[in-house]
Scaffold this active site. Structure first.
Site, PDB file in Angstrom:
ATOM      1  N   CYS A  47      13.155   1.556  -0.650  1.00  0.00           N
ATOM      2  CA  CYS A  47      12.092   1.449  -1.659  1.00  0.00           C
ATOM      3  C   CYS A  47      10.861   2.233  -1.213  1.00  0.00           C
ATOM      4  O   CYS A  47      10.215   2.917  -2.010  1.00  0.00           O
ATOM      5  CB  CYS A  47      11.693  -0.009  -1.862  1.00  0.00           C
ATOM      6  SG  CYS A  47      13.046  -1.154  -2.163  1.00  0.00           S
ATOM      7  N   HIS A  94       8.084   4.581  -3.193  1.00  0.00           N
ATOM      8  CA  HIS A  94       6.925   3.842  -3.705  1.00  0.00           C
ATOM      9  C   HIS A  94       5.778   3.733  -2.708  1.00  0.00           C
ATOM     10  O   HIS A  94       4.652   3.449  -3.107  1.00  0.00           O
ATOM     11  CB  HIS A  94       7.370   2.473  -4.196  1.00  0.00           C
ATOM     12  CG  HIS A  94       8.348   2.554  -5.329  1.00  0.00           C
ATOM     13  ND1 HIS A  94       7.999   3.023  -6.568  1.00  0.00           N
ATOM     14  CD2 HIS A  94       9.683   2.288  -5.397  1.00  0.00           C
ATOM     15  CE1 HIS A  94       9.064   3.014  -7.362  1.00  0.00           C
ATOM     16  NE2 HIS A  94      10.104   2.585  -6.677  1.00  0.00           N
ATOM     17  N   ARG A 125      14.421  -4.720 -13.457  1.00  0.00           N
ATOM     18  CA  ARG A 125      13.767  -3.486 -13.032  1.00  0.00           C
ATOM     19  C   ARG A 125      14.244  -3.075 -11.641  1.00  0.00           C
ATOM     20  O   ARG A 125      14.530  -1.910 -11.378  1.00  0.00           O
ATOM     21  CB  ARG A 125      12.248  -3.674 -13.038  1.00  0.00           C
ATOM     22  CG  ARG A 125      11.484  -2.424 -12.649  1.00  0.00           C
ATOM     23  CD  ARG A 125      11.710  -1.353 -13.701  1.00  0.00           C
ATOM     24  NE  ARG A 125      11.363  -0.020 -13.218  1.00  0.00           N
ATOM     25  CZ  ARG A 125      12.185   0.766 -12.543  1.00  0.00           C
ATOM     26  NH1 ARG A 125      13.405   0.352 -12.229  1.00  0.00           N
ATOM     27  NH2 ARG A 125      11.812   1.969 -12.182  1.00  0.00           N
ATOM     28  N   CYS A 173      16.473   0.309 -10.014  1.00  0.00           N
ATOM     29  CA  CYS A 173      16.196   1.137  -8.842  1.00  0.00           C
ATOM     30  C   CYS A 173      17.387   1.134  -7.892  1.00  0.00           C
ATOM     31  O   CYS A 173      17.733   2.165  -7.312  1.00  0.00           O
ATOM     32  CB  CYS A 173      14.956   0.617  -8.114  1.00  0.00           C
ATOM     33  SG  CYS A 173      13.455   1.540  -8.515  1.00  0.00           S
TER      34      CYS A 173
END
Lengths: 252, 114
Positions: free
Chosen positions: A168, A172, A209, A213
């Site tokens: 992640c 991000h 959501r 990803c």
């Protein structure tokens, strides 16, 4: 002396402000899309909020109880509640997110069935309850029993996944603001869920959501009831602590 | 009409009526909850999902048509429409959405512009 303290406080405030580079997904969107979220007359998630308001006052399960029978008027009783989830639940001896709490309430107090994660009624209730905290800062509970979960979430956040072998944080934390195809990569602060995504043409949960990803990096998503989702949600709440709740948000 | 695709459960949001001023144009904004399924998508089994869209919106003030719109497949889910309305006094506004598979949804509001 007083003046010196004042300057010192000002310096602390300025440096604290300078350190916080966190930006909500809202700030990565086009002005038109931001307007869609900010204007309740345009925000399509308000349809679900309206449903949630009705469900709040509708009896469910064999108990015949409504949410309102115990909790009263949601704008008063639910103010700030959504900002404190995931939270520890003593009865089950584990953590629950807001949808989990609503389901626990349904089973325990309404003697109704638990709803699946993406059920329209569950999303509507979560959006309605979440709306009562809009604008309030996220306040993850100061509860040491949640710490292992948050740590697990932080580990997952940093762990490479899938055929693309990305964690992640690679997008991000390290590449926020850059482009992924036609989309701007946000910092991934989960401040507005359940959110209305244009891609979904509807309201969806944070888990949905996250699943997007996980499959996006070509990993196999965990089972819907796997603890990993909740761990990530607990870590994300910690990571976004102090940021304003935006539920129900609009996202591209 | 086969009943394979039931008309979706409809609900709507209507904004702007309280801000109307007598004899002055005011913006009325309406959203209808509707999937606007465009008939081009396939489900998980490869079958075409039948088209189910709203095709027409009409707004009447005391039975007189004041605004209408034709909608097509390129319109996204939960269609949002904004239009200007001038009312010279109190009246009844009727909002009608109609569409595929016999879909119809009506909302009625009393207005009393200040």
């Amino acid at each position: 002396m007083k003046r010196a303290t004042g300057i010192a406080l000002l310096l602390v405030a300025v440096s604290a402000q300078a350190e916080d580079n966190r930006r909500s997904g809202l700030q990565f969107m086009s002005p038109a899309l931001q307007a869609l979220q900010r204007d309740d007359a345009q925000n399509p998630a308000m349809l679900a909020v309206q449903d949630g308001e009705q469900l709040w006052s509708t009896a469910a399960g064999s108990s015949g109880k409504r949410c309102a029978d115990c909790h009263g008027e949601a704008p008063r009783s639910m103010a700030g509640v959504a900002a404190r989830y995931p939270a520890w639940d003593a009865a089950i001896g584990g953590a629950l997110n807001l949808s989990g709490r609503i389901n626990a309430c349904r089973v325990r107090h309404q003697q109704a069935n638990a709803l699946p994660g993406e059920h329209a009624d569950l999303l509507a209730l979560a959006a309605y309850v979440g709306l009562q905290s809009r604008g309030q800062p996220l306040r993850p509970p100061d509860d040491p029993r949640l710490d292992p979960l948050r740590q697990q979430g932080q580990v997952l956040w940093s762990r490479r996944l899938g055929q693309l072998n990305l964690a992640c944080l690679h997008c991000h934390d390290q590449r926020a603001g850059l482009r992924l195809g036609g989309a701007t990569i946000p910092q991934g602060h989960a401040t507005g869920y359940p959110a209305y995504r244009l891609e979904w043409q509807g309201l969806g949960s944070l888990q949905r959501r996250l699943r997007g990803c996980v499959t996006g990096v070509r990993a196999e998503p965990w089972a819907p009831d796997a603890p990993e989702w909740l761990a990530l949600e607990a870590w994300l709440a910690q990571r976004a602590a102090g940021m304003a709740v935006e539920t129900p948000a609009v996202r591209p | 009409m086969a009943d394979a695709t039931p008309a979706p459960r409809a609900r709507s949001l209507i904004h702007g009526l309280d801000a109307l001023r007598r004899g002055q144009p005011g913006e009325v904004r309406v959203t209808l909850g509707h999937p606007m399924e465009n008939g081009l998508r396939h489900d998980g089994y490869g079958n075409v999902v039948p088209r189910s869209i709203v095709t027409r919106f009409e707004c009447r003030l005391d039975d007189q048509l004041v605004f209408a719109a034709d909608l097509y497949t390129a319109v996204a889910a939960n269609p949002y429409l904004a239009f200007w309305l001038k009312a010279d006094g109190p009246g009844t506004l009727r909002f009608d959405w109609t569409g595929d598979w016999g879909f119809s949804h009506r909302e009625t509001r009393q207005i009393n512009p200040a």
